[in-house]
Design a protein around this motif. Structure first.
Motif, PDB file in Angstrom:
ATOM      1  N   LEU A  66      24.923 -38.444  37.210  1.00  8.69           N
ATOM      2  CA  LEU A  66      25.055 -37.994  35.823  1.00  8.69           C
ATOM      3  C   LEU A  66      26.037 -38.858  35.046  1.00  8.69           C
ATOM      4  O   LEU A  66      25.802 -39.195  33.884  1.00  8.69           O
ATOM      5  CB  LEU A  66      25.508 -36.532  35.800  1.00  8.69           C
ATOM      6  CG  LEU A  66      25.552 -35.850  34.448  1.00  8.69           C
ATOM      7  CD1 LEU A  66      24.155 -35.764  33.848  1.00  8.69           C
ATOM      8  CD2 LEU A  66      26.148 -34.464  34.596  1.00  8.69           C
ATOM      9  N   LEU A  67      27.121 -39.246  35.702  1.00  7.03           N
ATOM     10  CA  LEU A  67      28.154 -40.020  35.024  1.00  7.03           C
ATOM     11  C   LEU A  67      27.847 -41.517  34.946  1.00  7.03           C
ATOM     12  O   LEU A  67      28.474 -42.225  34.158  1.00  7.03           O
ATOM     13  CB  LEU A  67      29.501 -39.820  35.721  1.00  7.03           C
ATOM     14  CG  LEU A  67      30.050 -38.393  35.688  1.00  7.03           C
ATOM     15  CD1 LEU A  67      31.315 -38.304  36.522  1.00  7.03           C
ATOM     16  CD2 LEU A  67      30.285 -37.938  34.266  1.00  7.03           C
ATOM     17  N   THR A  68      26.919 -41.983  35.734  1.00  5.24           N
ATOM     18  CA  THR A  68      26.610 -43.422  35.743  1.00  5.24           C
ATOM     19  C   THR A  68      25.179 -43.664  35.285  1.00  5.24           C
ATOM     20  O   THR A  68      24.938 -43.873  34.109  1.00  5.24           O
ATOM     21  CB  THR A  68      26.848 -44.015  37.146  1.00  5.24           C
ATOM     22  OG1 THR A  68      26.044 -43.316  38.105  1.00  5.24           O
ATOM     23  CG2 THR A  68      28.306 -43.932  37.543  1.00  5.24           C
ATOM     24  N   ALA A  69      24.244 -43.629  36.185  1.00  7.09           N
ATOM     25  CA  ALA A  69      22.853 -43.962  35.870  1.00  7.09           C
ATOM     26  C   ALA A  69      22.209 -42.936  34.950  1.00  7.09           C
ATOM     27  O   ALA A  69      21.253 -43.247  34.251  1.00  7.09           O
ATOM     28  CB  ALA A  69      22.038 -44.095  37.145  1.00  7.09           C
ATOM     29  N   GLY A  70      22.719 -41.720  34.929  1.00  8.13           N
ATOM     30  CA  GLY A  70      22.160 -40.688  34.064  1.00  8.13           C
ATOM     31  C   GLY A  70      22.290 -41.000  32.589  1.00  8.13           C
ATOM     32  O   GLY A  70      21.636 -40.397  31.758  1.00  8.13           O
ATOM     33  N   ARG A  71      23.138 -41.927  32.266  1.00  5.96           N
ATOM     34  CA  ARG A  71      23.319 -42.343  30.871  1.00  5.96           C
ATOM     35  C   ARG A  71      22.419 -43.528  30.518  1.00  5.96           C
ATOM     36  O   ARG A  71      22.471 -44.039  29.412  1.00  5.96           O
ATOM     37  CB  ARG A  71      24.779 -42.673  30.632  1.00  5.96           C
ATOM     38  CG  ARG A  71      25.641 -41.431  30.816  1.00  5.96           C
ATOM     39  CD  ARG A  71      27.108 -41.656  30.830  1.00  5.96           C
ATOM     40  NE  ARG A  71      27.558 -42.761  30.010  1.00  5.96           N
ATOM     41  CZ  ARG A  71      28.790 -43.212  30.006  1.00  5.96           C
ATOM     42  NH1 ARG A  71      29.682 -42.670  30.788  1.00  5.96           N
ATOM     43  NH2 ARG A  71      29.137 -44.217  29.247  1.00  5.96           N
ATOM     44  N   ILE A  75      13.978 -43.542  32.511  1.00  7.35           N
ATOM     45  CA  ILE A  75      13.792 -42.122  32.808  1.00  7.35           C
ATOM     46  C   ILE A  75      13.984 -41.789  34.287  1.00  7.35           C
ATOM     47  O   ILE A  75      14.495 -40.716  34.620  1.00  7.35           O
ATOM     48  CB  ILE A  75      12.419 -41.623  32.293  1.00  7.35           C
ATOM     49  CG1 ILE A  75      12.336 -40.087  32.366  1.00  7.35           C
ATOM     50  CG2 ILE A  75      11.283 -42.244  33.070  1.00  7.35           C
ATOM     51  CD1 ILE A  75      13.191 -39.392  31.376  1.00  7.35           C
ATOM     52  N   ALA A  76      13.586 -42.668  35.183  1.00  5.18           N
ATOM     53  CA  ALA A  76      13.724 -42.381  36.616  1.00  5.18           C
ATOM     54  C   ALA A  76      15.188 -42.178  37.002  1.00  5.18           C
ATOM     55  O   ALA A  76      15.507 -41.308  37.823  1.00  5.18           O
ATOM     56  CB  ALA A  76      13.107 -43.504  37.443  1.00  5.18           C
ATOM     57  N   ALA A  81      19.975 -36.769  38.698  1.00  2.11           N
ATOM     58  CA  ALA A  81      20.926 -35.646  38.701  1.00  2.11           C
ATOM     59  C   ALA A  81      20.216 -34.291  38.722  1.00  2.11           C
ATOM     60  O   ALA A  81      20.578 -33.431  39.536  1.00  2.11           O
ATOM     61  CB  ALA A  81      21.882 -35.752  37.520  1.00  2.11           C
ATOM     62  N   PRO A  82      19.191 -34.066  37.893  1.00  2.00           N
ATOM     63  CA  PRO A  82      18.499 -32.770  37.972  1.00  2.00           C
ATOM     64  C   PRO A  82      17.782 -32.549  39.307  1.00  2.00           C
ATOM     65  O   PRO A  82      17.771 -31.430  39.823  1.00  2.00           O
ATOM     66  CB  PRO A  82      17.492 -32.816  36.822  1.00  2.00           C
ATOM     67  CG  PRO A  82      17.993 -33.848  35.894  1.00  2.00           C
ATOM     68  CD  PRO A  82      18.753 -34.830  36.719  1.00  2.00           C
TER      69      PRO A  82
END
Length: 97
Positions: A66-71, A75-76, A81-82
């Motif tokens: 969430l804090l890295t790649a989630g930003r 879309i993948a 995180a979810p």
């Protein structure tokens, strides 16, 4: 902003290592959960501990994602995180029963 440009060989190797590391970690977590479930009573103390430990690992990975790649706009990466969180919730539900 079009990106950072080319990255060096060492940085490319580090990124490759991290992708492999995450993949191996997820495969191990899945195999551990499956092995504990298939090898015996899935309501035993050992199975419960394995489910909780794997859920904790997935929660940590979800926060990191969430804090890295989630930003990231890809879309993948945003789905990591979810998916990790949902898997952790399912494992905690299994441990609670």
């Amino acid at each position: 902003m079009s990106g950072f440009g080319d990255i060096g060989t060492e940085n490319r190797r580090v990124i490759t290592m991290e992708w492999i590391f995450e993949g191996v970690t997820l495969i191990f977590a899945g195999l551990l959960t499956a092995a504990v479930t298939l090898a015996g009573d899935d309501r035993s103390t050992t199975a419960t501990a394995a489910f909780i430990a794997t859920a904790a690992l997935l929660i940590v990975m979800a926060v990191i994602s969430l804090l890295t790649a989630g930003r990231n706009t890809f879309i993948a990466y945003r789905l990591c995180a979810p998916i990790f969180s949902a898997s952790a919730i399912l494992l905690l539900a299994a441990a609670a029963t």
